[in-house]
Write a protein that holds these residues in place. Sequence first.
Motif, PDB file in Angstrom:
ATOM      1  N   GLU A  31      -6.046  -7.650  -1.825  1.00  0.00           N
ATOM      2  CA  GLU A  31      -4.728  -7.021  -2.016  1.00  0.00           C
ATOM      3  C   GLU A  31      -4.569  -6.511  -3.451  1.00  0.00           C
ATOM      4  OE1 GLU A  31      -3.088  -6.137   0.344  1.00  0.00           O
ATOM      5  OE2 GLU A  31      -3.091  -7.592   1.976  1.00  0.00           O
ATOM      6  N   HIS A  81       0.830  -1.221   0.000  1.00  0.00           N
ATOM      7  CA  HIS A  81       0.000   0.000   0.000  1.00  0.00           C
ATOM      8  C   HIS A  81       0.863   1.269   0.000  1.00  0.00           C
ATOM      9  CE1 HIS A  81      -3.108  -2.972   0.694  1.00  0.00           C
ATOM     10  NE2 HIS A  81      -2.302  -3.474   1.597  1.00  0.00           N
ATOM     11  N   GLU A 115      -2.310   0.220   7.914  1.00  0.00           N
ATOM     12  CA  GLU A 115      -1.434  -0.863   7.447  1.00  0.00           C
ATOM     13  C   GLU A 115      -0.194  -0.306   6.750  1.00  0.00           C
ATOM     14  OE1 GLU A 115      -3.321  -3.490   4.641  1.00  0.00           O
ATOM     15  OE2 GLU A 115      -1.539  -4.724   4.375  1.00  0.00           O
ATOM     16  N   HIS A 175       2.614  -7.102   4.625  1.00  0.00           N
ATOM     17  CA  HIS A 175       1.251  -6.595   4.825  1.00  0.00           C
ATOM     18  C   HIS A 175       0.765  -6.866   6.248  1.00  0.00           C
ATOM     19  CE1 HIS A 175       0.158  -5.797   0.534  1.00  0.00           C
ATOM     20  NE2 HIS A 175       1.273  -6.495   0.385  1.00  0.00           N
ATOM     21  N   ALA A 176      -0.408  -6.337   6.554  1.00  0.00           N
ATOM     22  CA  ALA A 176      -1.101  -6.670   7.802  1.00  0.00           C
ATOM     23  C   ALA A 176      -2.555  -6.944   7.428  1.00  0.00           C
ATOM     24  CB  ALA A 176      -0.995  -5.528   8.801  1.00  0.00           C
TER      25      ALA A 176
HETATM   26 ZN   LIG Z   1      -2.278  -5.346   2.491  1.00  0.00          ZN
END
Ligand SMILES: [Zn+2]
Length: 441
Positions: free
Chosen positions: A320, A217, A232, A286-287
């Motif tokens: 995603e 992101h 995130e 990522h989270a």
């Molecule tokens: Zn993500």
Amino acid sequence: MKRRHFLHRAGSLVLLLGASDIAWGATIVAVRVWPAPDYTRVTLESDTPLQARHFVTSQPDRLVVDVDGLELSPTLREIVGKVHADDPYIAGVRVGQNQPRIVRLVIDLKQPIAPQVFTLAPVADYRHRLVFDLYPTVPIDPLMALIREKEEAERRAQAALDDALGEFIDRIGRGNHTAPPAVAAAPNPPASRRSDAEAGQRSRVNRLIIVALDPGHGGEDPGAIGPAGTREKDVVLAIARRLRDRINAEPNMRAMMTRDADFFVPLRQRVEKARRVQADLFISIHADAFTNPNARGASVYALSERGATSEAARWLANKENAADIVGGVNVKHSDAHVLRALMDMSTTAQINDSLKLGSAVLGHIGKIGRLHKPRVEQAGFAVLKAPDIPSILVETAFISNREEEQQLRSAEYQDQLADALMNGIRRYFQKNPPLARNRQL
Ligand SMILES: [Zn+2]
């Protein structure tokens, strides 16, 4: 979705009348500036679509944008204060009512640019967006950036060595026979000691290993947002930076970050950057987030050649892959078709190596935290499609889980995650030594 949109419109109408602002034309709801070395983005968000014309001037370098159907408003004026002194491209912004219903933005530039101006339809929490991407006329090459960084690190190490030797010679001169002081060859020392077996294995690798780190992101795309408001994009950048420092502290490894600031990078460009530096590994960080706030634990994903290994994996890959839509990719930009051909060439070998890397990483994350899935899952993640680079996507924890959100924010847990990822990378290379390869580095 339609209903919510209607409510948004109704809300802004009330606000508009209350603020005795204009009663016709578009209303600017937000302005944002995202400076980064790659490019600076300026976004005008409005309740109805905006139309704009633009031109660039040289001597002085300026981008001039005329936006139709708009009156100068306090929200629009905020843009002036949103430019930072360290913006690589923008020196300043002026905004004025050029003609009735036409607002002119004059962006004073620090260097010549090749602008991309485009609009984005409402998506996620955003309404209509008019975007100006200010790219340098000569694009930033991640390989050149990596070489410069490497030279800079070597210069620092040499300077530290010179200082230390100078000090040592001084001491000998004074008859003080102590051991030479320890020299830090890199800004951040390795986090943990390696075993002799690992050291022996590693010494057989005599070429530079490059690890592409991909914090998910960024910029207009915040990624998932935790119950306490943690984004995130921020925590994954923090974790990636900690991992980068560990990788760069290894004598034979260098990290390349697909982004090292808060800006949007299209998924394909992330892959392209890794391929440009001939990365040995690609790790996207990522989270996770889920509607059920109790969902928790880390998971690791690889690409799947055909279908996803589970419905959850497919769901996540779709989520995603939507990053480009939220982040705002310029679909008209020309290199899309070149990359599309490339993206279809995933190989069985790449996936097998990715699964090995994924298991090594999963094993080490399992030692510091909870696992959401005990094995590496697979689905069609766009960011994992480099045909020749073992690539994994790590969902470090659930940011939608209150407890894990707190962990993700803590420097201590970020360090633990970076250590676990580093150990996973080492373990992978112990078992799968990198092949000889000619590099430009
Ligand atoms: Zn993500």
